[in-house]
Design an enzyme around this catalytic site. Sequence first.
Site, PDB file in Angstrom:
ATOM      1  N   SER A  52      36.738  43.807  45.448  1.00  0.00           N
ATOM      2  CA  SER A  52      36.019  44.975  44.923  1.00  0.00           C
ATOM      3  C   SER A  52      36.748  46.268  45.252  1.00  0.00           C
ATOM      4  O   SER A  52      36.610  47.256  44.557  1.00  0.00           O
ATOM      5  CB  SER A  52      34.639  45.101  45.565  1.00  0.00           C
ATOM      6  OG  SER A  52      33.960  43.903  45.544  1.00  0.00           O
TER       7      SER A  52
ATOM      8  N   HIS B 280      37.672  41.426  38.436  1.00  0.00           N
ATOM      9  CA  HIS B 280      36.513  41.871  39.218  1.00  0.00           C
ATOM     10  C   HIS B 280      35.213  41.642  38.449  1.00  0.00           C
ATOM     11  O   HIS B 280      34.856  42.405  37.554  1.00  0.00           O
ATOM     12  CB  HIS B 280      36.683  43.354  39.576  1.00  0.00           C
ATOM     13  CG  HIS B 280      35.612  43.866  40.476  1.00  0.00           C
ATOM     14  ND1 HIS B 280      34.987  45.077  40.285  1.00  0.00           N
ATOM     15  CD2 HIS B 280      35.031  43.318  41.577  1.00  0.00           C
ATOM     16  CE1 HIS B 280      34.084  45.246  41.232  1.00  0.00           C
ATOM     17  NE2 HIS B 280      34.094  44.201  42.018  1.00  0.00           N
TER      18      HIS B 280
ATOM     19  N   GLU C  85      36.214  43.826  35.278  1.00  0.00           N
ATOM     20  CA  GLU C  85      37.363  44.727  35.341  1.00  0.00           C
ATOM     21  C   GLU C  85      38.612  43.877  35.559  1.00  0.00           C
ATOM     22  O   GLU C  85      38.635  43.039  36.462  1.00  0.00           O
ATOM     23  CB  GLU C  85      37.180  45.737  36.488  1.00  0.00           C
ATOM     24  CG  GLU C  85      36.059  46.735  36.197  1.00  0.00           C
ATOM     25  CD  GLU C  85      35.764  47.669  37.363  1.00  0.00           C
ATOM     26  OE1 GLU C  85      35.491  48.851  37.120  1.00  0.00           O
ATOM     27  OE2 GLU C  85      35.781  47.199  38.526  1.00  0.00           O
TER      28      GLU C  85
ATOM     29  N   ASN D 226      33.084  50.908  40.799  1.00  0.00           N
ATOM     30  CA  ASN D 226      32.767  51.209  42.192  1.00  0.00           C
ATOM     31  C   ASN D 226      33.241  52.599  42.596  1.00  0.00           C
ATOM     32  O   ASN D 226      32.615  53.270  43.416  1.00  0.00           O
ATOM     33  CB  ASN D 226      33.372  50.157  43.132  1.00  0.00           C
ATOM     34  CG  ASN D 226      32.522  48.888  43.153  1.00  0.00           C
ATOM     35  OD1 ASN D 226      31.363  48.904  42.736  1.00  0.00           O
ATOM     36  ND2 ASN D 226      33.086  47.805  43.623  1.00  0.00           N
TER      37      ASN D 226
HETATM   38  N1  LIG Z   1      28.730  40.455  46.565  1.00  0.00           N
HETATM   39  C1  LIG Z   1      28.982  41.280  45.584  1.00  0.00           C
HETATM   40  O1  LIG Z   1      28.088  41.979  45.071  1.00  0.00           O
HETATM   41  C2  LIG Z   1      30.380  41.368  45.015  1.00  0.00           C
HETATM   42  C3  LIG Z   1      30.574  41.887  43.738  1.00  0.00           C
HETATM   43  C4  LIG Z   1      31.862  41.923  43.199  1.00  0.00           C
HETATM   44  C5  LIG Z   1      32.927  41.474  43.953  1.00  0.00           C
HETATM   45  N2  LIG Z   1      32.727  40.998  45.212  1.00  0.00           N
HETATM   46  C6  LIG Z   1      33.905  40.522  45.947  1.00  0.00           C
HETATM   47  O2  LIG Z   1      33.934  39.113  45.858  1.00  0.00           O
HETATM   48  C7  LIG Z   1      34.506  38.572  47.035  1.00  0.00           C
HETATM   49  C8  LIG Z   1      33.549  37.569  47.647  1.00  0.00           C
HETATM   50  O3  LIG Z   1      32.343  38.234  47.988  1.00  0.00           O
HETATM   51  P1  LIG Z   1      30.972  37.448  48.170  1.00  0.00           P
HETATM   52  O4  LIG Z   1      29.910  38.456  48.172  1.00  0.00           O
HETATM   53  O5  LIG Z   1      30.919  36.306  47.220  1.00  0.00           O
HETATM   54  O6  LIG Z   1      31.175  36.886  49.657  1.00  0.00           O
HETATM   55  P2  LIG Z   1      30.432  35.662  50.343  1.00  0.00           P
HETATM   56  O7  LIG Z   1      30.546  35.870  51.793  1.00  0.00           O
HETATM   57  O8  LIG Z   1      29.095  35.445  49.731  1.00  0.00           O
HETATM   58  O9  LIG Z   1      31.328  34.392  49.933  1.00  0.00           O
HETATM   59  C9  LIG Z   1      32.617  34.172  50.408  1.00  0.00           C
HETATM   60  C10 LIG Z   1      32.843  32.668  50.496  1.00  0.00           C
HETATM   61  O10 LIG Z   1      34.207  32.426  50.811  1.00  0.00           O
HETATM   62  C11 LIG Z   1      34.268  31.303  51.665  1.00  0.00           C
HETATM   63  N3  LIG Z   1      35.532  31.319  52.377  1.00  0.00           N
HETATM   64  C12 LIG Z   1      35.890  32.052  53.463  1.00  0.00           C
HETATM   65  N4  LIG Z   1      37.162  31.773  53.805  1.00  0.00           N
HETATM   66  C13 LIG Z   1      37.631  30.853  52.943  1.00  0.00           C
HETATM   67  C14 LIG Z   1      38.858  30.182  52.785  1.00  0.00           C
HETATM   68  N5  LIG Z   1      39.877  30.407  53.606  1.00  0.00           N
HETATM   69  N6  LIG Z   1      38.973  29.293  51.787  1.00  0.00           N
HETATM   70  C15 LIG Z   1      37.953  29.031  50.949  1.00  0.00           C
HETATM   71  N7  LIG Z   1      36.763  29.645  51.045  1.00  0.00           N
HETATM   72  C16 LIG Z   1      36.587  30.554  52.031  1.00  0.00           C
HETATM   73  C17 LIG Z   1      33.052  31.495  52.559  1.00  0.00           C
HETATM   74  O11 LIG Z   1      32.699  30.244  53.151  1.00  0.00           O
HETATM   75  C18 LIG Z   1      32.010  32.009  51.573  1.00  0.00           C
HETATM   76  O12 LIG Z   1      31.246  30.970  50.997  1.00  0.00           O
HETATM   77  C19 LIG Z   1      34.832  39.762  47.923  1.00  0.00           C
HETATM   78  O13 LIG Z   1      36.161  40.123  47.712  1.00  0.00           O
HETATM   79  C20 LIG Z   1      33.888  40.826  47.421  1.00  0.00           C
HETATM   80  O14 LIG Z   1      34.357  42.124  47.672  1.00  0.00           O
HETATM   81  C21 LIG Z   1      31.477  40.915  45.749  1.00  0.00           C
END
Ligand SMILES: NC(=O)c1ccc[n+]([C@@H]2O[C@H](COP(=O)([O-])OP(=O)(O)OC[C@H]3O[C@@H](n4cnc5c(N)ncnc54)[C@H](O)[C@@H]3O)[C@@H](O)[C@H]2O)c1
Length: 548
Positions: free
Chosen positions: A121, A142, A154, A192
Site C-alpha cells: 500500500s 494494489h 492501482e 492512499n
Molecule cells: N488490509 C488492507 O486494507 C490492505 C489494503 C490494500 C493493501 N494492503 C496490503 O496488502 C498486504 C497484506 O496486508 P493484509 O492486510 O492482507 O495483511 P495480513 O496480516 O492480513 O496478511 C498477511 C499474511 O501474510 C502471511 N505471511 C507472512 N509472512 C509470510 C511469508 N514469508 N510467506 C507467506 N506468507 C506470509 C501471514 O501469515 C498473513 O496471513 C500489505 O502489503 C498491505 O499493506 C492491505
Amino acid sequence: MGASLNKVGVVGLGTMGAGIAEVLARSGLDVVGIEVGDEALKRGRGHLESSTGRAVKRGKLSAEEQQAILDRIELSTSFGALSDCDLVVEAVPEQLALKRRVFEQLDEVCRADAVLATNTSSLSVTEIAVSTNRPEQIVGVHFFNPAPVMKLVEIIHTVLTRPEALAVVQDLVERLGKVGVTIGDRAGFIANRLLFGYLNQAAAMYDSGHATREDIDAAMKATGLPMGPLTLMDLIGLDVSLEVCEAIYRETRDRRHAPAPILRQFVTAGLLGRKTGRGFYSYDRPAVPTAQAEAGAVEPPPRVGVVGSGPLAVALIRGCLRAGADVRFVAGDTEKAQAVAAALEQPVEGGTELALLAECDLIIEAVAEDTSVKRSLFAAVDDVAKPGAILATTATTVPVIELAAATDRPQDVVGLHLPDPEGELAEIATTVVTATEVARRATEYVTALGKHPVRCRDRAGFIVDALRVPYLGDAVRMLESGYADADAIDAAMRYGCGYPIGPIADLDRIGLGHAVEVLRALYTEHREPAYAPSALLEELFTAGRTFR
Ligand SMILES: NC(=O)c1ccc[n+]([C@@H]2O[C@H](COP(=O)([O-])OP(=O)(O)OC[C@H]3O[C@@H](n4cnc5c(N)ncnc54)[C@H](O)[C@@H]3O)[C@@H](O)[C@H]2O)c1
C-alpha cells in the site's frame, strides 16, 4: 499476453491475499496460494471458504460454483509450488525487509519470464524491485479491501519495469472486471496519498479540540462519504494509518502528512482501533451523544430572519418554511426583495428594512462574502435585534470573530455554515467570546429547523471545508505534477475508497472559486505552503474555466 496467463500465485493469504486469490479463481484462473505455515494455511483456507460461503448465502454464487472456485485454488506452504506460475502476487505484511525476503525466494523458484507483483500500500515498489535479479519484471498491483468487492486496482510501474510485464498485469486487471489505473511509483500511489492527507488532518483536528470525534465524523459523512474519517481510521487500524502517513511523509516532507501526534500516542498505548476494541472510539462502550443528540427539540421553532437575496438566502428561507418556522427576510433593495419573493412558493414577509428583524430569535446573515459589507451589516443588525437574539453568519471565509467584534453583543454571535444549502448538515462555529448558553440555544434552533448541527471553533473551513478542500487541492497538485490524469484520480477515489464523486469532478461541482477562497483562508490562518491554491487551480479559476 494476458490471454496466455493461466496460473497465478498469491503469497500470504491474510485479509488481502485471500481476497485476491478468490477474485483470481472466480475469473477462471488456476491459483496457487502460499502461506508461512500449516496454521496460517488453515486460516487462509478459512478466509476463502467463509467469503465464498457468504456469497452463496446471499444467492450471488451457487454451491457448485463455490466448489469450483475453491477447487481452482491449490494451497501450499512451499514456495516450490509457484514454479510454473505466470504471475505471482505478494500480499505479506507491510514490512520492507519481509517483502524483500519473499521476493528473493520468488526470484529463485519462479520461471525467468514470470511477472512478480506486490500488493504493497505504501512501500516503494522500486526498493522491492532492486532486491531481485529481475527488476524489470516487478510490478505493483494494489487491490483494495475487500478485494472481491472494491473495483479499483492501482497498477504501479517503476522506472525499470518492462512494458510487457506491465501489460500482463493490466490485461489481468481488465479480465477480472476491475477498474485499473496505471501510475508510477510514489508513496501512497493515488488513493492512499489523497486519502491519508485527509485522514491525518481529521486526526489533527480532533487532537486540537476543534470539534468532537462524533461531529467530525457526522460532518464528513453528511457530504456523502461512506463513513467519517475517524471511524475509517479505526477500521483501517491506527498502526497501519501511522505507517502509511510515515511513508508518505518520508517522500513529501509535507507537514500535513507528518502523522498527527495523537496517532502515535494511540499506537504506543496499544489502542489500534476496532481490532483492539479501542482507538478514536471505544467499541465496548456506548457512544457519546453528538451536538445534535444533546440539543433535544425546541418547540415551537424559532422566529427566523434571513438577510440576503442570493441562492443561499432563498434555500435558508425555504428550509425554515419546511420546518414550520415563522420566517422573514431583508434584501439589499426592492428589486432583490421582489426576486426573493418570486423564488418562494408561498408568501413570506420581507422587504428592505432591517427593522423587520426586530422580533426574530435567530437572525441569519447570508449577504456577499465581503468582510466590510458583513461588518457594517452586523453593526446595523445589532441596532435592531431584540436582546437575546442570536446573530449568525453564513460566512465561509470571514472569521466569525471579525463580525462579532462589529457588534455590542459579541457573545450572541455564531457562525452557521451549510456546506450544502439544500442538505441537512449545519456547522455551528463558536468564537472565544460566544456564550455557552448561546451555543446551546443555537444548536437547539438549528435542530428545530430540521438540520443536523455539528459544532466547531471559529477556524477557517469549519469542519467540512477544512478537511475536504485541502484534499481537493492535493488532487489538483497531483494532476498538475503529471502523476495521474483527472480520470485516473477520480476513478481511484470512487472505486478505491467508495467516494460518491472523484475530487476533480467535485471541484467542478462546488466551484473553483469556492475552493480557491477556502484554500486562501486556510493558508492565511496556518501559513502552511501546502494549503495555498496551486498554480493550476488559480489559473483555471482566473480563466473562468472548469477541469472538464
Ligand atoms: N488490509 C488492507 O486494507 C490492505 C489494503 C490494500 C493493501 N494492503 C496490503 O496488502 C498486504 C497484506 O496486508 P493484509 O492486510 O492482507 O495483511 P495480513 O496480516 O492480513 O496478511 C498477511 C499474511 O501474510 C502471511 N505471511 C507472512 N509472512 C509470510 C511469508 N514469508 N510467506 C507467506 N506468507 C506470509 C501471514 O501469515 C498473513 O496471513 C500489505 O502489503 C498491505 O499493506 C492491505
